[in-house]
Design an enzyme around this catalytic site. Structure first.
Site, mmCIF file in Angstrom:
data_model
loop_
_atom_site.group_PDB
_atom_site.id
_atom_site.type_symbol
_atom_site.label_atom_id
_atom_site.label_comp_id
_atom_site.label_asym_id
_atom_site.label_seq_id
_atom_site.Cartn_x
_atom_site.Cartn_y
_atom_site.Cartn_z
ATOM 1 N N GLY A 210 9.826 -2.154 -1.842
ATOM 2 C CA GLY A 210 8.628 -1.990 -1.025
ATOM 3 C C GLY A 210 8.874 -1.102 0.184
ATOM 4 O O GLY A 210 9.862 -1.281 0.912
ATOM 5 N N THR B 62 4.098 -1.360 5.073
ATOM 6 C CA THR B 62 4.141 -1.595 6.523
ATOM 7 C C THR B 62 5.537 -2.068 6.956
ATOM 8 O O THR B 62 6.186 -1.434 7.805
ATOM 9 C CB THR B 62 3.080 -2.662 6.909
ATOM 10 O OG1 THR B 62 1.827 -2.227 6.404
ATOM 11 C CG2 THR B 62 3.007 -2.866 8.395
ATOM 12 N N GLU C 229 13.672 -14.966 7.510
ATOM 13 C CA GLU C 229 13.173 -15.083 8.894
ATOM 14 C C GLU C 229 11.791 -14.435 9.064
ATOM 15 O O GLU C 229 10.943 -14.940 9.799
ATOM 16 C CB GLU C 229 14.184 -14.433 9.850
ATOM 17 C CG GLU C 229 13.853 -14.572 11.316
ATOM 18 C CD GLU C 229 13.893 -16.012 11.807
ATOM 19 O OE1 GLU C 229 14.983 -16.611 11.773
ATOM 20 O OE2 GLU C 229 12.831 -16.536 12.211
ATOM 21 N N VAL D 69 7.848 -16.227 8.475
ATOM 22 C CA VAL D 69 7.055 -17.045 9.412
ATOM 23 C C VAL D 69 7.148 -16.442 10.813
ATOM 24 O O VAL D 69 8.248 -16.191 11.312
ATOM 25 C CB VAL D 69 7.572 -18.509 9.478
ATOM 26 C CG1 VAL D 69 6.706 -19.336 10.428
ATOM 27 C CG2 VAL D 69 7.591 -19.150 8.102
ATOM 28 N N GLU E 51 -7.310 -7.936 7.157
ATOM 29 C CA GLU E 51 -7.275 -7.173 5.907
ATOM 30 C C GLU E 51 -8.687 -7.037 5.337
ATOM 31 O O GLU E 51 -9.590 -7.781 5.732
ATOM 32 C CB GLU E 51 -6.367 -7.890 4.913
ATOM 33 C CG GLU E 51 -4.955 -7.950 5.467
ATOM 34 C CD GLU E 51 -3.947 -8.416 4.440
ATOM 35 O OE1 GLU E 51 -4.235 -8.338 3.241
ATOM 36 O OE2 GLU E 51 -2.869 -8.836 4.864
ATOM 37 N N LYS F 122 3.099 -20.946 5.911
ATOM 38 C CA LYS F 122 4.105 -20.868 6.974
ATOM 39 C C LYS F 122 4.501 -22.254 7.489
ATOM 40 O O LYS F 122 5.684 -22.511 7.703
ATOM 41 C CB LYS F 122 3.569 -19.989 8.109
ATOM 42 C CG LYS F 122 3.421 -18.525 7.669
ATOM 43 C CD LYS F 122 2.659 -17.722 8.698
ATOM 44 C CE LYS F 122 2.516 -16.267 8.281
ATOM 45 N NZ LYS F 122 1.605 -15.527 9.173
HETATM 46 N N1 NAP Z 1 2.460 -6.578 7.413
HETATM 47 C C1 NAP Z 1 2.897 -7.531 8.241
HETATM 48 O O1 NAP Z 1 2.648 -7.478 9.442
HETATM 49 C C2 NAP Z 1 3.739 -8.661 7.722
HETATM 50 C C3 NAP Z 1 4.166 -9.664 8.609
HETATM 51 C C4 NAP Z 1 4.989 -10.705 8.140
HETATM 52 C C5 NAP Z 1 5.342 -10.731 6.811
HETATM 53 N N2 NAP Z 1 4.877 -9.742 5.968
HETATM 54 C C6 NAP Z 1 5.282 -9.823 4.572
HETATM 55 O O2 NAP Z 1 6.036 -8.679 4.250
HETATM 56 C C7 NAP Z 1 5.821 -8.334 2.883
HETATM 57 C C8 NAP Z 1 5.383 -6.863 2.797
HETATM 58 O O3 NAP Z 1 4.150 -6.705 3.487
HETATM 59 P P1 NAP Z 1 3.578 -5.258 3.856
HETATM 60 O O4 NAP Z 1 2.477 -5.503 4.824
HETATM 61 O O5 NAP Z 1 4.686 -4.340 4.238
HETATM 62 O O6 NAP Z 1 2.963 -4.809 2.446
HETATM 63 P P2 NAP Z 1 2.378 -3.386 2.043
HETATM 64 O O7 NAP Z 1 2.171 -2.546 3.244
HETATM 65 O O8 NAP Z 1 1.232 -3.622 1.142
HETATM 66 O O9 NAP Z 1 3.565 -2.706 1.196
HETATM 67 C C9 NAP Z 1 3.913 -3.123 -0.082
HETATM 68 C C10 NAP Z 1 4.940 -2.165 -0.665
HETATM 69 O O10 NAP Z 1 5.385 -2.699 -1.905
HETATM 70 C C11 NAP Z 1 5.169 -1.731 -2.940
HETATM 71 N N3 NAP Z 1 4.735 -2.469 -4.123
HETATM 72 C C12 NAP Z 1 3.693 -3.310 -4.231
HETATM 73 N N4 NAP Z 1 3.628 -3.825 -5.469
HETATM 74 C C13 NAP Z 1 4.643 -3.283 -6.167
HETATM 75 C C14 NAP Z 1 5.106 -3.407 -7.500
HETATM 76 N N5 NAP Z 1 4.485 -4.192 -8.386
HETATM 77 N N6 NAP Z 1 6.195 -2.707 -7.870
HETATM 78 C C15 NAP Z 1 6.821 -1.906 -6.989
HETATM 79 N N7 NAP Z 1 6.441 -1.743 -5.710
HETATM 80 C C16 NAP Z 1 5.357 -2.429 -5.308
HETATM 81 C C17 NAP Z 1 4.115 -0.763 -2.445
HETATM 82 O O11 NAP Z 1 4.334 0.484 -3.071
HETATM 83 P P3 NAP Z 1 3.476 1.817 -2.727
HETATM 84 O O12 NAP Z 1 3.910 2.198 -1.332
HETATM 85 O O13 NAP Z 1 3.847 2.795 -3.743
HETATM 86 O O14 NAP Z 1 2.041 1.372 -2.782
HETATM 87 C C18 NAP Z 1 4.413 -0.756 -0.932
HETATM 88 O O15 NAP Z 1 5.400 0.182 -0.624
HETATM 89 C C19 NAP Z 1 4.782 -9.337 2.364
HETATM 90 O O16 NAP Z 1 5.435 -10.402 1.729
HETATM 91 C C20 NAP Z 1 4.097 -9.817 3.625
HETATM 92 O O17 NAP Z 1 3.554 -11.117 3.500
HETATM 93 C C21 NAP Z 1 4.105 -8.723 6.393
#
Ligand code: NAP
Length: 428
Positions: A8, A11, A127, A130, A188, A203
């Protein structure tokens, strides 16, 4: 050198790459060797990326990472349940340690994943799952390990806290503030997991499983969101000396554990009442340490990246030094999550009643017959025939309140029951 496979590059993934690049030297000193991102799994190889990353490290084939013998550590930042959970298990099965920020996978499958990691002699750290950048999981597991934790209260979802803060400060309606939060990127496009309380439930389930050394079945956690909260409730809460927060609660109680998420009246003087906007906080009580509160940014690219990179440093340091640290199983004690109907709370109840003599007496009789006693009554005088009546109860089991509501609805002069919100002040 420790080689990392990153799953991934959204973000958080981009935040991790940025922090590892910006703080490369300091991280190298902390680990004792350098870290290299060997491969990055993405969904769409053709996507334009803001990040300056060598396109040759990108792959859309998971096998390039889990079957790659050079990779020691897999960092899962895809999100969602599948295929993330499967990829984590495959990495562990191939002897790789895992860092993840995936609350959904850890809340639902954490016990199984930690067990597998123990069997395979690798680490799993989470870490970032949550409280975003707030250090809470490692402190609970390590710095507070001497304590028997009695209770945890968390404001664990930034989106809902932002919405409630705006509604409180500006007197604006839920739908209007939600639309603005979506425009600003704080909510979102599908905000249901945040608004309905499920994000916070995952969480608190994770925190409770660590604090109470058990395995929490997520389906046993009572969840209620903030979409029913009105500006009237917020205004009345203020008049009565409270603020409304989406509170995630984990407590030991007589018959087991009390784990739930719902909008809650909390006293305005409580430190959690001051946690505003997208900020998160965790407030807990340990038998030795007393009250502890952690506060900070609960989401976002760099705060969450901070937590993920901290996990990477810790795990990489152990891999480099050859120290075998397998996860402790936080599931040794069996506890029952007590049904919400059995839980005692004070309640705020807002009704619309006809302004006639004897109505209050009818209402208090129904409540009294159902073991509900009142702590305060507030009647708003208006020049109308129907007026709001606000009641705050003493602590009573949820089942008695529910039974009272059914009977109150049958009273002719009770026009509507508009709100029922739990009040947390006995132990908080
Ligand atoms: N965003 C936050 O503030 C935040 C805070 C705490 C925890 N989290 C956790 O962190 C994790 C990531 O969140 P995020 O916000 O960074 O998500 P995101 O922005 O949607 O990024 C997801 C990434 O994963 C890739 N991806 C998705 N499905 C895939 C698949 N089937 N095969 C291969 N690659 C795949 C996407 O590829 P592409 O780039 O090609 O689309 C993208 O690069 C989640 O578990 C979320 O709950 C996020």
């Amino acid at each position: 050198m420790i080689k990392i496979g990153l799953l991934g590059l959204g973000t958080v993934g981009s935040g991790v790459v940025t922090i590892m690049e910006n703080n490369k030297e300091s991280i190298r000193r902390k680990v004792g060797t350098s870290l290299a991102i060997e491969k990055v799994l993405v969904k769409n190889l053709d996507k334009e990326r803001d990040l300056d990353i060598d396109s040759r490290v990108l792959t859309s084939n998971i096998e390039d990472i889990v079957y790659n013998p050079d990779i020691d550590l897999v960092v899962e930042l895809i999100g969602g349940e599948e295929p993330a959970c499967q990829y984590i298990k495959e990495a562990i099965n191939r002897g790789k340690s895992v860092v993840t920020a995936n609350k959904l996978v850890i809340a639902k499958h954490g016990t199984e994943i930690l067990k597998l990691a123990r069997e395979k002699g690798v680490q799993v750290s989470y870490e970032g799952s949550v409280g975003g950048g707030i250090p809470i999981i490692r402190p609970l597991k390590e710095s507070l390990a001497a304590n028997r934790i009695h209770e945890i209260y968390g404001i664990l979802n930034g989106t809902t806290n932002y919405i409630l803060t705006k509604m409180t400060r500006e007197g604006r309606k839920f739908q209007e503030v939600l639309a603005e939060a979506q425009k600003l990127g704080y909510a979102e496009s599908d905000p249901s997991s945040d608004i309905e309380g499920y994000d916070a439930a995952y969480k608190i389930a994770i925190l409770a499983s660590i604090a109470f050394e058990t395995s929490i079945d997520i389906s046993s956690v009572y969840v209620e969101g903030i979409d029913g909260i009105s500006v009237d409730d917020i205004e009345l809460a203020r008049e009565l000396g409270y603020v409304i927060k989406l509170l995630a609660i984990g407590k030991r109680c007589e018959r087991g554990l009390d784990i739930r998420v719902h909008p809650t009246f909390i006293p305005r003087s409580h430190p959690l009442a001051l946690v505003s906007d997208v900020y998160n906080a965790v407030y807990l009580h340990g038998d030795a340490v007393g009250d502890v509160m952690s506060y900070g940014k609960g989401a976002g690219q760099m705060p969450t990246g901070s937590a993920v990179v901290a996990d990477i440093i810790q795990v990489a340091r152990d891999i480099h030094s050859g120290r075998v640290v397998t996860p402790s199983l936080d599931t040794t004690i069996k506890h029952r999550v007590v049904d919400i109907n059995e839980i005692e709370n004070s309640f705020y109840l807002r009704l619309q009643v006809r302004d006639k003599p004897g109505v209050l007496a009818q209402i208090t009789k129904v409540l009294g017959d159902n073991k509900v006693s009142l702590a305060s009554v507030l009647q708003k005088h208006r020049l109308t025939t129907v007026v709001p009546l606000v009641l705050i109860t003493h602590p009573v089991k949820e089942q008695f309140i529910n039974k009272s509501l059914k009977e109150l609805k049958k009273i002719e002069d009770v026009v509507s029951i508009d709100s029922l919100i739990r009040v947390e002040e006995e132990s908080i």
